[in-house]
Design an enzyme around this catalytic site. Structure first.
Site, PDB file in Angstrom:
ATOM      1  N   THR A   1      -6.472   9.323   9.765  1.00  0.00           N
ATOM      2  CA  THR A   1      -6.288   9.692   8.354  1.00  0.00           C
ATOM      3  C   THR A   1      -7.530  10.465   7.930  1.00  0.00           C
ATOM      4  OG1 THR A   1      -5.071   7.656   7.964  1.00  0.00           O
ATOM      5  CG2 THR A   1      -5.900   8.814   6.024  1.00  0.00           C
TER       6      THR A   1
ATOM      7  N   LYS B   1       0.425  11.387   3.667  1.00  0.00           N
ATOM      8  CA  LYS B   1      -0.257  10.093   3.883  1.00  0.00           C
ATOM      9  C   LYS B   1      -1.083   9.680   2.658  1.00  0.00           C
ATOM     10  CE  LYS B   1      -2.494   6.698   5.951  1.00  0.00           C
ATOM     11  NZ  LYS B   1      -1.882   5.439   6.323  1.00  0.00           N
TER      12      LYS B   1
ATOM     13  N   LYS C   1     -11.229   4.416   1.254  1.00  0.00           N
ATOM     14  CA  LYS C   1     -11.321   5.722   1.938  1.00  0.00           C
ATOM     15  C   LYS C   1     -10.115   6.599   1.567  1.00  0.00           C
ATOM     16  CE  LYS C   1     -10.493   7.739   6.429  1.00  0.00           C
ATOM     17  NZ  LYS C   1     -10.070   7.545   7.813  1.00  0.00           N
TER      18      LYS C   1
END
Ligand code: NAD
Length: 296
Positions: free
Chosen positions: A93, A168, A243
């Site tokens: 990611t 995502k 994050k």
């Protein structure tokens, strides 16, 4: 069966590489950490001495690394050693901008590329039930799909370069916000004398229904497999949620999108992380929400 180089054998990459071995592929693996390399070896992978030697002769290269800077550095090192006509798949990611830069590096070397971040956590990585969100050209997606199907059960082509990463971070922004919303509802219910089970029974079949409630309930009891029943051991750590919320804010700022709740969710997880809870499951945010009582 293909020869697949796998770089980054951590909590996610280790079991993903093991599933490629189980599917009959020849996997040549590398990680900076010795313990991860020996685990991969006992899972049946061949271990390379470096990322560059892992990719030599590979039909497919997979990277599963912490963040954009690691991906760009590894891709810069390995791309000149990858055969023309091979495919490189990025599963970490990372920020959309770095993903696009990585695609451009691959294109310069004549190597097909796809960004394919995952959802489903370490459980999904072990069980080969991950969802892959893919960005890249149709031909690269078609080549990646049979490989990804050995590690996941849902493979979605979201668009061109970087579209997988975009999907995502949008998904995880929903998740971060919805987990806080569900936690607030349980905190309020506690103050109102409503049992956890009663709120769950109503909201899980009403308009408040969402994944954070029905699959990952932040209080113990209603969903026995949720981390709330295991002292909020991850699962999906709060530091990783922070994050992803930060990546979403970076993307929103760069694109000029208004995401006020995403911004607030990022601030809430930042406070939680700074208080030493980065390793706690992200559903543990309910403890923080409760601790705010009387302060706002
Ligand atoms: P991790 O920290 O367990 O694994 C990353 C691995 O990369 C480590 O083993 C590290 O040694 C290795 N590495 C770093 N730099 C390297 C280099 N230059 N060469 C070779 N190896 C290198 O992280 P993880 O939990 O496996 O997550 C990987 C990615 O997947 C992250 O981007 C994360 O955000 C994402 N992700 C994680 C989860 C989860 O639940 N853990 C879920 C979805 C997505």
């Amino acid at each position: 069966m293909a020869t697949i180089a796998f770089i980054g054998l951590g909590n996610m990459g280790g079991p993903m590489a093991a599933n490629l071995v189980k599917a009959g592929h020849k996997v040549v693996a590398f990680d900076l950490v010795e313990a991860s390399r020996s685990q991969a070896k006992s899972d049946g992978a061949a271990i390379a001495e470096s990322s560059v030697s892992a990719v030599k002769g590979a039909d497919v290269v997979v990277t599963m690394l912490p963040a954009g800077k690691h991906v760009l550095s590894v891709w810069t090192d390995v791309l000149p050693a990858i055969s023309k006509g091979a495919l490189i798949i990025e599963c970490s990611t990372i920020d959309v901008e770095s993903a696009k830069q990585a695609h451009a590096l691959a294109a310069k070397q004549g190597v097909a590329s796809i960004d394919a971040p995952v959802s489903g956590g370490t459980g999904g990585a072990k069980a080969a039930t991950l969802t892959f969100m893919c960005g890249g050209e149709d031909k690269a997606f078609a080549a990646a799909k049979p490989v990804l199907e050995k590690m996941g059960k849902k493979i979605v082509h979201c668009g061109g370069a970087g579209a997988g990463q975009a999907a995502k971070i949008c998904n995880n922004m929903i998740l971060g916000i919805s987990m806080i919303a569900v936690s607030e509802a349980f905190s309020l219910a506690e103050k109102l004398g409503l049992s956890h089970q009663a709120l769950f029974d109503v909201a899980s079949t009403s308009s408040g229904q969402c994944w954070s409630l029905t699959s990952y309930c932040p209080v113990p009891g209603p969903v026995p497999a949720s981390p709330a029943n295991n002292d909020y051991k991850p699962g999906f750590a709060a530091a990783l949620m922070l994050k992803d919320l930060t990546l979403a804010q970076d993307a929103a700022n760069a694109a000029g999108a208004a995401t006020p709740l995403g911004k607030h969710a990022q601030e809430i997880y930042k406070t939680f992380d700074a208080a030493g809870n980065g390793g706690v499951d992200f559903s543990g945010i309910i403890r923080h929400v409760r601790s705010l009582a009387g302060k706002s």
